[in-house]
Design a protein around this motif. Structure first.
Motif, PDB file in Angstrom:
ATOM      1  N   SER A 222       0.829  -1.211   0.000  1.00  0.00           N
ATOM      2  CA  SER A 222       0.000   0.000   0.000  1.00  0.00           C
ATOM      3  C   SER A 222       0.861   1.258   0.000  1.00  0.00           C
ATOM      4  O   SER A 222       0.591   2.219  -0.719  1.00  0.00           O
ATOM      5  N   HIS A 223       1.907   1.201   0.842  1.00  0.00           N
ATOM      6  CA  HIS A 223       2.791   2.372   0.914  1.00  0.00           C
ATOM      7  C   HIS A 223       3.522   2.586  -0.409  1.00  0.00           C
ATOM      8  O   HIS A 223       3.622   3.726  -0.908  1.00  0.00           O
ATOM      9  N   GLU A 224       4.028   1.497  -1.001  1.00  0.00           N
ATOM     10  CA  GLU A 224       4.758   1.605  -2.259  1.00  0.00           C
ATOM     11  C   GLU A 224       3.854   2.073  -3.398  1.00  0.00           C
ATOM     12  O   GLU A 224       4.296   2.766  -4.314  1.00  0.00           O
ATOM     13  N   LEU A 225       2.568   1.679  -3.344  1.00  0.00           N
ATOM     14  CA  LEU A 225       1.621   2.129  -4.377  1.00  0.00           C
ATOM     15  C   LEU A 225       1.227   3.584  -4.163  1.00  0.00           C
ATOM     16  O   LEU A 225       1.052   4.338  -5.128  1.00  0.00           O
ATOM     17  N   GLN A 226       1.071   3.946  -2.895  1.00  0.00           N
ATOM     18  CA  GLN A 226       0.579   5.286  -2.595  1.00  0.00           C
ATOM     19  C   GLN A 226       1.578   6.367  -3.045  1.00  0.00           C
ATOM     20  O   GLN A 226       1.187   7.430  -3.541  1.00  0.00           O
ATOM     21  N   THR A 227       2.860   6.081  -2.864  1.00  0.00           N
ATOM     22  CA  THR A 227       3.881   7.078  -3.221  1.00  0.00           C
ATOM     23  C   THR A 227       3.907   7.395  -4.720  1.00  0.00           C
ATOM     24  O   THR A 227       3.808   8.578  -5.107  1.00  0.00           O
ATOM     25  N   PRO A 228       4.041   6.406  -5.626  1.00  0.00           N
ATOM     26  CA  PRO A 228       4.028   6.752  -7.058  1.00  0.00           C
ATOM     27  C   PRO A 228       2.707   7.325  -7.516  1.00  0.00           C
ATOM     28  O   PRO A 228       2.664   8.153  -8.431  1.00  0.00           O
ATOM     29  N   LEU A 229       1.596   6.913  -6.891  1.00  0.00           N
ATOM     30  CA  LEU A 229       0.300   7.488  -7.254  1.00  0.00           C
ATOM     31  C   LEU A 229       0.257   8.973  -6.910  1.00  0.00           C
ATOM     32  O   LEU A 229      -0.226   9.799  -7.702  1.00  0.00           O
ATOM     33  N   ALA A 230       0.743   9.308  -5.727  1.00  0.00           N
ATOM     34  CA  ALA A 230       0.757  10.727  -5.324  1.00  0.00           C
ATOM     35  C   ALA A 230       1.667  11.540  -6.231  1.00  0.00           C
ATOM     36  O   ALA A 230       1.321  12.672  -6.636  1.00  0.00           O
ATOM     37  N   ILE A 231       2.837  10.979  -6.578  1.00  0.00           N
ATOM     38  CA  ILE A 231       3.757  11.696  -7.482  1.00  0.00           C
ATOM     39  C   ILE A 231       3.126  11.896  -8.855  1.00  0.00           C
ATOM     40  O   ILE A 231       3.200  12.983  -9.451  1.00  0.00           O
ATOM     41  N   SER A 232       2.459  10.828  -9.353  1.00  0.00           N
ATOM     42  CA  SER A 232       1.821  10.920 -10.679  1.00  0.00           C
ATOM     43  C   SER A 232       0.717  11.956 -10.681  1.00  0.00           C
ATOM     44  O   SER A 232       0.574  12.746 -11.634  1.00  0.00           O
ATOM     45  N   LEU A 233      -0.065  11.999  -9.615  1.00  0.00           N
ATOM     46  CA  LEU A 233      -1.145  12.983  -9.521  1.00  0.00           C
ATOM     47  C   LEU A 233      -0.590  14.408  -9.504  1.00  0.00           C
ATOM     48  O   LEU A 233      -1.121  15.302 -10.178  1.00  0.00           O
ATOM     49  N   ASN A 234       0.458  14.610  -8.737  1.00  0.00           N
ATOM     50  CA  ASN A 234       1.052  15.959  -8.661  1.00  0.00           C
ATOM     51  C   ASN A 234       1.611  16.403 -10.013  1.00  0.00           C
ATOM     52  O   ASN A 234       1.422  17.554 -10.436  1.00  0.00           O
ATOM     53  N   ALA A 240      -1.406  19.893 -16.178  1.00  0.00           N
ATOM     54  CA  ALA A 240      -2.705  20.449 -16.571  1.00  0.00           C
ATOM     55  C   ALA A 240      -2.708  21.972 -16.485  1.00  0.00           C
ATOM     56  O   ALA A 240      -3.519  22.637 -17.147  1.00  0.00           O
ATOM     57  N   GLU A 241      -1.825  22.538 -15.665  1.00  0.00           N
ATOM     58  CA  GLU A 241      -1.754  23.997 -15.535  1.00  0.00           C
ATOM     59  C   GLU A 241      -0.908  24.648 -16.633  1.00  0.00           C
ATOM     60  O   GLU A 241      -0.800  25.879 -16.695  1.00  0.00           O
ATOM     61  N   SER A 242      -0.320  23.830 -17.508  1.00  0.00           N
ATOM     62  CA  SER A 242       0.497  24.375 -18.609  1.00  0.00           C
ATOM     63  C   SER A 242      -0.400  25.131 -19.590  1.00  0.00           C
ATOM     64  O   SER A 242      -1.447  24.629 -20.007  1.00  0.00           O
ATOM     65  N   PRO A 243       0.009  26.319 -20.017  1.00  0.00           N
ATOM     66  CA  PRO A 243      -0.851  27.142 -20.897  1.00  0.00           C
ATOM     67  C   PRO A 243      -0.864  26.673 -22.357  1.00  0.00           C
ATOM     68  O   PRO A 243      -1.707  27.113 -23.136  1.00  0.00           O
ATOM     69  N   ASN A 244       0.031  25.778 -22.731  1.00  0.00           N
ATOM     70  CA  ASN A 244       0.130  25.378 -24.140  1.00  0.00           C
ATOM     71  C   ASN A 244      -0.718  24.150 -24.493  1.00  0.00           C
ATOM     72  O   ASN A 244      -0.664  23.666 -25.620  1.00  0.00           O
ATOM     73  N   LEU A 245      -1.476  23.653 -23.551  1.00  0.00           N
ATOM     74  CA  LEU A 245      -2.259  22.432 -23.805  1.00  0.00           C
ATOM     75  C   LEU A 245      -3.564  22.757 -24.529  1.00  0.00           C
ATOM     76  O   LEU A 245      -4.208  23.784 -24.260  1.00  0.00           O
TER      77      LEU A 245
END
Length: 421
Positions: A222-234, A240-245
């Motif tokens: 759970s801990h190992e999954l939670q860390t990459p998920l949080a990084i991917s979300l961030n 998504a905040e990039s103006p060129n999309l």
């Protein structure tokens, strides 16, 4: 029924059958001995009467039983030669009893002075109905005495013999897989109990090792999954905040974010479910569910407003239960969240709390849900993308942990009820 009582019941039934069979055999053997004794007495009386008749011929004149226990009458030689000694039961009127009583009758033939005579002798008999009654009462008292002795032995001797077994059961009841104290089987001189204790001890040692391994794996995974998920979300949020999309690219990023958020919730729910089933929420205290329900409903006010749901609550009655406070909050939260997620637009949610039950009703689809699958993992009554399908599975796990009863009914509305007592 306890094992000792179960054995006692079998012994009592077997004892009743054996005593009944023994009583029948004893009764007929006793009657046979009584008849032999009476017939021997009649034979002796016959000899005495014959001796007396040789000395006193007036004995041959006794024609009726009224004057004694025998009577004599002359018979022909031809008749006498055709008859032998005959023993039989008959009835005779007794003056002292004022009733007919059973007697034993001996009919015999003898010769004296060239004349043949028939002689009948009688003697009193044991009344069979009285004998049966006395025997029945004697056997009844014997049976009750043996049964009382058996119960006494069970409660003193057998309880002492079975003490290691009950000690083992009590230790098993108190034993927890996450306990720091290792399980030890009770000492016993009985080989079977020693074998049982050693087997249980080895089995629990293996279970504890598997439990610790599984617990570590789940927490680490759970801990190992939670860390990459949080990084991917961030990173996706920053992207998504990039103006060129372009708008299409933003939509794709939004879909990925939604799936990752759902995966995060799923990971947390599975970890929670595993902890509940492994009984890792050991701390318990008296929780007032009235406060828990009111706080949860207050936290979900924005959700009710966002989904345009009408909330009706009857939560004025205190409801005290002994459980882990965090699990109490999770129980109520998952029930309320389920009623919000699986609801109709501009529907309703009704929450009713009594001293021993929590009932949550909500609108939704007009068909009942599959009651046999409702509390299973990953079951979804609707195709909601925000639901993990684990909410009611968590509710069921918490209820099973504390022996609560959760049920579902559909009567133009969906109704979930948790019975605490």
């Amino acid at each position: 029924m306890k094992l000792l009582n179960h054995v006692t019941a079998y012994f009592a039934a077997i004892l009743l059958v054996v005593l009944t069979a023994w009583a029948g055999i004893f009764y007929y053997n006793m009657l046979d001995e009584i008849y032999d004794s009476i017939d021997d007495g009649l034979e002796n009386q016959k000899i005495l009467v014959l001796q007396k008749a040789r000395q006193d011929s007036t004995v041959l004149q006794q024609k009726d039983f009224e004057e004694g226990y025998y009577k004599i009458r002359p018979v022909t030689a031809a008749w006498a030669k055709q008859h032998k000694d005959l023993y039989q039961d008959t009835l005779m009127y007794m003056q002292n009893e004022k009733d007919f009583e059973p007697v034993r009758l001996l009919t015999t033939v003898f010769q004296q002075g060239g004349q043949y005579y028939e002689m009948r002798l009688i003697t009193s008999m044991v009344e069979e109905d009285d004998l049966i009654e006395d025997l029945l009462y004697s056997l009844l008292w014997l049976y009750l005495g043996l049964l009382a002795t058996l119960l006494l032995l069970n409660n003193i001797l057998l309880k002492h013999i079975w003490k290691p077994f009950y000690t083992l059961v009590n230790r098993l009841r108190k034993f927890k897989l996450d306990s720091a104290q290792p399980f030890s089987s009770p000492i016993s001189k009985i080989e079977e109990f020693q074998l049982l204790g050693q087997t249980v001890e080895k089995l629990l040692q293996k279970n504890v090792a598997v439990y610790q391994s599984q617990r570590s794996f789940i927490e680490n995974a759970s801990h190992e999954l939670q860390t990459p998920l949080a990084i991917s979300l961030n990173k996706l949020e920053l992207l998504a905040e990039s103006p060129n999309l372009q708008e299409k690219e933003l939509e794709q990023i939004g879909g990925v974010l939604q799936n990752l958020e759902r995966l995060t919730r799923l990971n947390k729910s599975l970890l929670l479910l595993s902890k509940i089933e492994n009984r890792q929420f050991a701390e318990e205290e008296t929780v007032n569910l009235q406060e828990v329900v009111q706080n949860v409903l207050l936290d979900f006010e924005d959700f009710f407003a966002f989904h345009h749901l009408t909330l009706t609550q009857e939560t004025d009655t205190p409801c005290l239960v002994n459980m882990n406070p965090d699990l109490a909050n999770m129980l109520v939260m998952n029930l309320v969240k389920n009623a919000i997620v699986h609801n109709a637009p501009r529907g309703f949610v009704r929450v009713h709390l009594s001293s021993n039950a929590l009932v949550i009703e909500n609108s939704g689809q007009n068909t009942p849900l599959a009651e046999d699958q409702l509390f299973q993992r990953f079951y979804k009554g609707t195709a909601s993308t925000t639901s993990t399908g684990l909410g009611l599975a968590i509710v069921k796990a918490i209820c099973d942990l504390y022996s609560f009863h959760v049920s579902y009914q559909f009567q133009e509305k969906h109704r979930l009820q948790v019975q605490f007592k």
